[in-house]
Scaffold this motif. Structure first.
Motif, short mmCIF file in Angstrom:
data_model
loop_
_atom_site.label_atom_id
_atom_site.label_comp_id
_atom_site.label_asym_id
_atom_site.label_seq_id
_atom_site.Cartn_x
_atom_site.Cartn_y
_atom_site.Cartn_z
N UNK A 165 74.84 -58.38 67.58
CA UNK A 165 73.93 -58.78 68.66
C UNK A 165 72.50 -58.38 68.33
N UNK A 166 71.58 -59.25 68.73
CA UNK A 166 70.14 -58.98 68.68
C UNK A 166 69.60 -59.17 70.09
N UNK A 167 68.72 -58.29 70.54
CA UNK A 167 68.21 -58.39 71.90
C UNK A 167 66.77 -57.91 71.97
N UNK A 168 66.04 -58.42 72.95
CA UNK A 168 64.70 -57.94 73.29
C UNK A 168 64.68 -57.70 74.79
N UNK A 169 64.51 -56.45 75.18
CA UNK A 169 64.55 -56.06 76.58
C UNK A 169 63.17 -55.56 77.00
N UNK A 170 62.68 -56.05 78.15
CA UNK A 170 61.37 -55.64 78.66
C UNK A 170 61.52 -55.18 80.11
N UNK A 171 60.69 -54.22 80.51
CA UNK A 171 60.77 -53.71 81.89
C UNK A 171 59.40 -53.19 82.35
N UNK A 172 58.40 -54.05 82.43
CA UNK A 172 57.10 -53.60 82.92
C UNK A 172 57.05 -53.58 84.45
N UNK A 173 56.12 -52.85 84.99
CA UNK A 173 55.85 -52.90 86.43
C UNK A 173 54.34 -52.84 86.64
N UNK A 174 53.90 -53.49 87.72
CA UNK A 174 52.47 -53.65 87.98
C UNK A 174 52.16 -53.20 89.41
N UNK A 175 51.18 -52.35 89.56
CA UNK A 175 50.76 -51.90 90.88
C UNK A 175 49.89 -52.97 91.54
N UNK A 176 50.31 -53.45 92.70
CA UNK A 176 49.57 -54.48 93.42
C UNK A 176 48.67 -53.87 94.51
N UNK A 177 49.18 -52.86 95.20
CA UNK A 177 48.42 -52.15 96.22
C UNK A 177 48.63 -50.66 96.05
N UNK A 178 47.56 -49.89 96.15
CA UNK A 178 47.66 -48.44 96.04
C UNK A 178 47.41 -47.80 97.39
N UNK A 179 47.96 -46.61 97.57
CA UNK A 179 47.74 -45.89 98.81
C UNK A 179 46.32 -45.35 98.86
N UNK A 180 45.80 -45.28 100.09
CA UNK A 180 44.47 -44.72 100.28
C UNK A 180 44.55 -43.20 100.21
N UNK A 181 43.71 -42.61 99.41
CA UNK A 181 43.71 -41.16 99.28
C UNK A 181 42.76 -40.54 100.29
#
Length: 400
Positions: A384-400
């Protein structure tokens, strides 16, 4: 597509000679749900995708040779409100697609699943499913999930109990899951609810219960002994039965110990392990020809950097595991009422190499050879050959 065995032999020899606790189905996916979440992200987008090409040359009476070319993709929006305890809600879409076919083999318990779920023949090459997860972390190391679970190979079950290839052929598990990961102990218990009974339903219920727990005893700074207990219970049937023979329950158990040893080397530490397990099987409902069975499994392996390899030997007696690999089964294609062999056995050697590995993606290759003397053809293999990706992107951040 059939690949000659001599090509497998050359590739696997190169793979295993480069290195002598390995899950060859390594996937660079999202971290465990017991890790602390990002405290700054209020709304984020998570993507888990994988392209794969796997070829199986199986000398098994249960399944024939086949190739798995395709991809799977899961996208979800994650919302983490400001609460006293960490809470996360995810809503998304799961997509599985194969090139060139509409359905592939899966575990014994999945072959008749469309009937139990009322799907009919709707398992097509284009598989789109909605996904939802509610997660809460009531204490450090603990996580409770409702909805889509962290399942598949993340359960870390033994191959006679769970075939890692189901990661590519089975739907995501959904239901209830409780996980704990500590310094010395870990727990993973879940219910995968596959079919729900409601008024007017034309099918009975179906669900799977699973357990994997262990505790590690430190012997010396570089040595430890891990005691492991695993179990899967499959239930098919309920109040609304369309056929008289549709109430079945299958239980598989495993109890064992694993010795771990680490050796400090200049580039990467060398991790070795050796384990021995006792396995059990029982059924209620007279579906298979065997009501009870047992077996044992011995493992030895190592990991060094991006290399992993493992050797296994399995011996069974009237052993059946609905989600296990085909070589651990006492039944074949003649039907559940006929035993193919009273003593299934195999010896395997598997290896994997993560060619490129980064925070959000992994490109790797894995392969394995199974020797099973009870078959007319004594060797099976996969590559088997595989390419696995798992990015995540912040869309809204909490107000500090």
């Amino acid at each position: 597509m059939r690949i000659p065995h001599y090509i497998y032999t050359v590739l696997l020899t190169l793979l295993c000679l480069s290195t002598l606790e390995a899950q060859t189905y390594y996937r660079g996916e999202e971290p465990s749900c017991t890790t602390p979440p990002d405290s700054t992200a209020l709304l984020s987008l998570h993507v888990v995708g994988e392209g794969f090409f796997r070829n199986d040359e199986y000398a098994s009476d249960l399944v024939a040779d086949y190739t798995l070319p395709g991809y799977r993709l899961h996208t979800a929006l994650a919302y983490r409100p400001m609460t006293q305890l960490p809470v996360e809600l995810r809503l998304g879409l799961y997509h599985l697609y194969y090139w060139g076919a509409t359905r592939y083999p899966a575990g014994l318990a999945y072959q008749d699943l469309p009937y139990w779920r009322g799907d009919g023949a709707d398992y097509t090459r284009l598989r789109l499913l909605p996904s939802f997860r509610a997660l809460i972390q009531p204490a450090p190391g603990w996580a409770v999930l409702l909805g889509q679970l962290q399942g598949g190979t993340k359960h870390r079950l033994l191959e006679p109990l769970y075939n890692p290839e189901l990661q590519l052929t089975a739907d995501p598990e959904v239901g209830l899951q409780i996980r704990y990961e500590g310094k010395q102990s870990r727990l993973d218990t879940w219910i995968d609810w596959q079919s729900f009974i409601f008024g007017g339903a034309q099918h009975p219920e179906a669900f799977v219960f699973g357990l994997n727990t262990s505790h590690t005893f430190t012997l010396r700074p570089a040595q430890s002994l891990e005691v492991v207990a695993q179990a899967t219970a499959h239930h098919r049937g309920g109040v609304l039965n369309e056929r008289p023979d549709t109430v079945h329950t299958w239980l598989n158990t495993a109890l064992g110990a694993v010795y771990h040893h680490s050796i400090a080397l200049p580039r990467h530490p060398l991790h070795l392990h050796a384990g021995l397990y006792a396995l059990g099987y029982s059924q209620r409902g007279e579906h298979y020809a065997s009501d009870k069975g047992w077996g044992w499994l011995a493992t030895a392996g190592l990991s060094w950097g991006r290399w992993e390899s493992e050797f296994c030997h399995f011996e069974g007696h009237d052993f059946i595991s609905p989600l296990g690999i085909p070589f651990a089964q006492s039944v074949g294609r003649a039907g559940p009422k006929h035993l193919l062999t009273h003593h299934p056995r195999y010896t395997s050697w598997q290896g994997s190499y993560r060619i490129i590995e980064a925070k959000d993606y992994t490109f790797g290759v894995s392969g394995g050879v199974y020797i099973h003397p009870h078959s007319s053809h004594t060797m099976s293999s996969f590559l088997e050959v595989y390419l696995s990706i798992a990015p995540h992107f912040t869309l809204l951040s909490r107000q500090r």
